[in-house]
Scaffold this motif. Structure first.
Motif, PDB file in Angstrom:
ATOM      1  N   ARG A 121       0.824  -1.194   0.000  1.00 55.43           N
ATOM      2  CA  ARG A 121       0.000   0.000   0.000  1.00 55.43           C
ATOM      3  C   ARG A 121       0.869   1.259   0.000  1.00 55.43           C
ATOM      4  O   ARG A 121       1.909   1.315   0.657  1.00 55.43           O
ATOM      5  N   ASP A 122       0.415   2.254  -0.708  1.00 55.54           N
ATOM      6  CA  ASP A 122       1.193   3.486  -0.841  1.00 55.54           C
ATOM      7  C   ASP A 122       1.156   4.288   0.455  1.00 55.54           C
ATOM      8  O   ASP A 122       0.103   4.488   1.043  1.00 55.54           O
ATOM      9  N   TYR A 123       2.320   4.707   0.891  1.00 56.67           N
ATOM     10  CA  TYR A 123       2.366   5.508   2.118  1.00 56.67           C
ATOM     11  C   TYR A 123       3.033   6.859   1.872  1.00 56.67           C
ATOM     12  O   TYR A 123       3.447   7.541   2.797  1.00 56.67           O
ATOM     13  N   GLY A 124       3.186   7.222   0.608  1.00 52.10           N
ATOM     14  CA  GLY A 124       3.716   8.556   0.281  1.00 52.10           C
ATOM     15  C   GLY A 124       5.233   8.605   0.313  1.00 52.10           C
ATOM     16  O   GLY A 124       5.911   7.591   0.507  1.00 52.10           O
ATOM     17  N   ASP A 125       5.739   9.809   0.154  1.00 52.90           N
ATOM     18  CA  ASP A 125       7.179  10.022   0.060  1.00 52.90           C
ATOM     19  C   ASP A 125       7.776  10.172   1.458  1.00 52.90           C
ATOM     20  O   ASP A 125       7.349  11.033   2.238  1.00 52.90           O
ATOM     21  N   ILE A 126       8.752   9.349   1.787  1.00 54.46           N
ATOM     22  CA  ILE A 126       9.343   9.439   3.123  1.00 54.46           C
ATOM     23  C   ILE A 126      10.801   9.906   3.070  1.00 54.46           C
ATOM     24  O   ILE A 126      11.516   9.833   4.080  1.00 54.46           O
ATOM     25  N   SER A 127      11.228  10.410   1.905  1.00 54.33           N
ATOM     26  CA  SER A 127      12.656  10.718   1.762  1.00 54.33           C
ATOM     27  C   SER A 127      13.112  11.792   2.763  1.00 54.33           C
ATOM     28  O   SER A 127      14.210  11.711   3.314  1.00 54.33           O
ATOM     29  N   GLU A 128      12.235  12.757   3.018  1.00 53.67           N
ATOM     30  CA  GLU A 128      12.602  13.824   3.946  1.00 53.67           C
ATOM     31  C   GLU A 128      12.851  13.261   5.358  1.00 53.67           C
ATOM     32  O   GLU A 128      13.765  13.670   6.063  1.00 53.67           O
ATOM     33  N   ARG A 129      12.043  12.277   5.720  1.00 54.08           N
ATOM     34  CA  ARG A 129      12.192  11.685   7.055  1.00 54.08           C
ATOM     35  C   ARG A 129      13.458  10.832   7.124  1.00 54.08           C
ATOM     36  O   ARG A 129      14.135  10.798   8.150  1.00 54.08           O
TER      37      ARG A 129
END
Ligand code: UD2
Ligand code: MN
Length: 602
Positions: free
Chosen positions: A419-427
Motif C-alpha cells: 500500500r502506498d504511504y507517500g514520500d518518506i525521503s525527507e524523514r
C-alpha cells in the motif's frame, strides 16, 4: 528470522540493567506506593448538586488554600451521581447530541463549568519536592477539532489556574477547522457555543492565542502549526479535553532544564467519559505491540509515549525534526517521535509527580475527511523510516483489520503490504542527518522485553480497567416495582447479551430473578450480565450486557426515593406508560411517581 531476533532479547547490556534497577527502585519506592495509597481517596466534595446549572466558573474552592490529603479524606464523595440528571428535553438533547458528537457526557461537562478542583493524585513525596527557582518558560499547545466548548475551556482554565504565572509563557489553541456549523441545527448545542471562542478569549483570557486552520490538517500537522506560533522555551502539548493537576508543570520542566534532550510525559489520570469523575491512573510506561498499537506497560520510564501529552525543549523539537508532515489526522505520531527520541540521542521519561487528567472516550467521535484509515497510513510511514528489517515483523494485517473495523477482507489482501504511504525521503534524510541508532539498538537497549511474536498473533493491547478484580456485592435480591408489584427479569435467557428486561410475577425461588448490587454500582442478573444503557440514546430501554467494570453505562444508584437511577443517562427506570403494555420498562425523567419506585428485596 525468528531465532535471530529472539537472540536480541536475550542479551541485556549492562547499561540497561543498571538503569532498570534504578528505575524499578524508584518505581517501588515512589510511584506504586502513590498509586496504592491514593487509590481509594475520594475526590473532594466540592460538587453540590443543584437542579439547574448555569455556564461559567462552576464550583470554586472555598478559601483558596491548597487542598491537603486529610481534606480529601474528610470530603464526601466527589461528583454527585445526580450531576447528569435530565430535567427536560433540552438536557436530553445536550446529553444525547454530546455522546453522538463527542463520545462523552457533555451535559455533565457543561454543568461542571470551566473551573473545578480535581483530587491531588500525586504521591505525598511529590508535595515535598523542591524544584529549581530558574526554570524555562512553557508554551502550551492545544490542538482541537469539534471539541465541546466546556471541555476545551476547562482544559485552558485548569492550566491557567494551576501553573505559576512566570512559567506560563502562553497557551496556543489551534482550531483544526472545526465544523461548528453542523451543530447549529440543534438548539441546545447552539446555546453552548453562543459565547464565541474569540470573544471569550478577548474578554476573559490573557496569554491565550487562537490559531485557526484554513483546512483540516489533523492533530499531527496541527501541533506543528501550533508550535510554529510558540515563543516559549519549552513546548507542552495537551489534548483539548484534559485537566492538569496540582503543580503539574514544575516536575516536567526540571528534567528538561537538566538535559535539554529529555522529553517528558506526565502520568495521564483518567477522567470518566460517562461521569467526568477524575481518578488516578496506575503508573505505567508506554510500549507498543507488533500491530503498532500503543500499549501500557507497568513501569514508569518509557520506551514510547501515549501520544498527545508531553513537554519538550522547543529548539530540540525542531532539531529532532518536529513531526512527520506526511502523517494525517490521527495515530502513529506518538510511536514515531518516541523511536526518534531514543534512536537519535534523546531520552523519554514519564514523570510520576506530574499528573494530567484526560477524558478517555470509548470511540473516536470523528473520522478523516476522505474516510481514509490514517492510522495504517501513518504506521506504514513510521515503520518504513524507523524500523529497519523489523518492519517485516509488524503484523500489518492486525492493525489494518483493527483500524478498519470489521473489514476482514483487508486481511486477505496481501497487496496491502504494498500500500502506498507517500514520500518518506525527507524523514529518512532526518534520520541520516542525526546519525540515529538502528532499530535493533533501540530494542536491545530501550525495550529489551519487547517480545517477538508470530505475525499472526499480535499481542493484545493491555487495558488498565480490565485488570481490576470483581467488586464486592453489597446487596442481593429481587427488584420489585412498587406500582406494578412485579419483578424485573430478563425477557429471554438471562445469559443472552443485548437481551431486554421486563416485569414478571415475583418468584422468591427463581435464581434467574436474583440481582446483585455491588460496590461499583453494577446490577448483575443471575450472576451473569449487567444492566446496561446505550450511550447514544438516553431514551432507549436498558438491556443486559457483559459487565465492563468501568462504571458509566452500567452504573446505577439505588435507594434515594426508591429510584433506580442511571448515572450516565441521568434518568430513572420506570414501568412503561401506558400501563396496557404490561411488563415493559423504560428510562424517564425522575419524579415522585410510584411507577419509578423499586425495592431490592432479599
Ligand atoms: C491519543 C493521544 C493523542 C494522540 C493520539 C494518536 C493521549 C491522551 N491522547 O488519542 O494526543 O497522540 O493518541 O494520534 O495521549 N484533533 C485535531 N484534529 C484532528 C483530530 C484530532 O485537532 O483531525 C485533536 C483533538 O481534538 C484532540 C487531539 O487532537 O485534542 C487528540 O485527539 P484525540 O483526543 O481524539 O486522541 P486520543 O485521545 O484518542
Ligand atoms: Mn484525547
Amino acid at each position: 528470522m525468528g531465532s535471530v531476533t529472539l537472540r536480541y532479547f536475550c542479551y541485556g547490556c549492562l547499561f540497561t540493567s543498571v538503569t532498570w534497577s534504578i528505575l524499578l527502585f524508584l518505581y517501588f519506592n515512589l510511584s506504586q506506593e502513590s498509586h496504592l495509597s491514593l487509590r481509594n481517596v475520594p475526590i473532594q466534595g466540592h460538587h453540590r448538586f443543584q437542579p439547574r446549572f448555569t455556564r461559567g466558573p462552576g464550583i470554586q474552592k472555598k478559601d483558596g488554600s491548597p487542598l491537603r490529603k486529610d481534606h480529601l479524606e474528610a470530603a464526601k464523595p466527589d461528583l454527585s451521581p445526580e450531576l447528569g440528571m435530565i430535567f427536560n428535553k433540552q438536557d436530553q438533547e445536550v446529553r444525547d447530541m454530546g455522546y453522538h458528537k463527542h463520545a462523552f457526557n457533555v451535559l455533565i461537562s457543561n454543568r461542571l463549568g470551566y473551573h473545578r478542583y480535581v483530587p491531588d493524585t500525586r504521591n505525598d513525596k511529590c508535595r515535598d519536592r523542591i524544584y529549581p527557582k530558574l526554570l524555562p518558560t512553557a508554551s502550551i499547545v492545544i490542538c482541537f477539532f469539534n471539541e465541546a466548548f466546556s471541555a476545551l475551556l476547562r482544559t485552558v482554565h485548569s492550566v491557567l489556574d494551576r501553573t505559576p504565572h512566570h512559567l506560563l509563557h502562553e497557551i496556543i489553541l489551534v482550531d483544526d477547522h472545526s465544523e461548528l456549523g453542523k451543530f447549529l441545527g440543534c438548539s441546545a448545542w447552539f446555546d453552548d457555543l453562543k459565547e464565541d471562542l474569540d470573544t471569550y478569549i478577548r474578554q476573559h483570557l490573557q496569554k491565550v492565542k487562537l490559531v485557526r486552520n484554513e483546512k483540516r490538517e489533523g492533530l499531527i500537522r496541527g501541533r506543528m502549526i501550533g508550535a510554529s506560533h510558540a515563543t516559549g522555551e519549552v513546548l507542552v502539548f495537551l489534548d483539548s479535553h484534559c485537566e492538569v493537576n496540582e503543580a503539574w508543570l514544575l516536575p516536567l520542566l526540571t528534567p528538561i532544564k537538566e538535559n535539554r534532550k529529555t522529553v517528558v510525559c506526565p502520568v495521564i489520570d483518567i477522567i470518566s467519559a460517562d461521569t467526568l469523575v477524575y481518578s488516578p491512573s496506575p503508573i505505567v510506561r508506554g510500549g507498543f505491540n507488533w500491530g503498532l498499537h500503543f500499549k501500557w506497560d507497568p513501569v514508569p520510564v518509557s520506551p514510547t509515549m501515549a501520544g498527545g501529552l508531553f513537554a519538550m525543549d522547543r529548539n530540540y523539537f525542531y532539531e529532532l525534526g518536529q513531526y512527520d508532515r506526511g502523517m494525517d489526522i490521527w495515530g502513529g505520531e506518538n510511536l514515531e517521535i518516541s523511536f526518534r527520541i531514543w534512536m537519535c540521542g534523546g531520552q523519554l521519561l514519564i514523570v510520576p509527580c506530574s499528573r494530567v487528567g484526560h477524558i478517555f472516550r470509548k470511540r473516536r467521535p470523528y473520522g478523516s475527511p476522505g474516510g481514509q484509515d490514517t492510522m495504517a497510513h501513518n504506521s506504514l510511514r513510521l515503520a518504513h523510516v524507523w524500523m529497519d528489517d523489523y518492519k517485516h515483523l509488524i503484523n500489518l494485517m492486525a492493525f489494518v483489520t483493527v483500524c478498519v473495523h470489521q473489514e476482514q477482507y483487508f486481511a486477505l489482501r496481501p497487496e496491502l503490504r504494498n500500500r502506498d504511504y507517500g514520500d518518506i525521503s525527507e524523514r529518512i534524510a532526518i534520520r541520516n542527518r542525526l546519525q540515529c541508532h538502528s532499530f535493533k539498538w533501540y530494542l536491545d537497549n530501550i525495550y529489551p522485553e519487547m517480545q517477538v511474536s508470530s505475525p499472526h498473533k499480535p499481542q493484545q493491547p493491555v487495558f488498565i480497567n480490565k485488570a481490576l478484580k470483581r467488586p464486592k456485592v453489597l446487596q442481593r435480591g429481587r427488584l420489585r416495582n412498587l406500582q406494578a408489584d412485579l419483578c424485573l427479569v430478563a425477557q429471554g435467557r438471562p445469559s443472552q447479551k443485548g437481551g431486554a428486561v421486563v416485569l414478571r410475577d415475583c418468584d422468591t425461588q427463581d435464581p434467574e430473578q436474583e440481582w446483585a448490587y455491588d460496590e461499583e454500582h453494577e446490577l448483575i442478573l443471575a450472576g451473569l450480565l449487567c444492566l446496561d444503557m446505550s450511550e447514544i440514546r438516553s431514551s432507549d430501554p436498558p438491556r443486559l450486557m457483559k459487565c465492563h467494570g468501568s462504571g458509566g453505562s452500567q452504573q446505577w444508584t439505588l435507594g434515594k426515593k426508591n429510584w433506580l437511577y442511571q448515572v450516565s443517562v441521568g434518568q430513572c427506570l420506570a414501568v412503561s406508560e401506558p400501563p396496557s403494555i404490561k411488563g415493559y420498562v423504560s428510562m424517564v425523567i425522575c419524579d415522585d411517581s410510584r411507577s419509578q419506585q423499586w425495592q431490592l428485596e432479599a
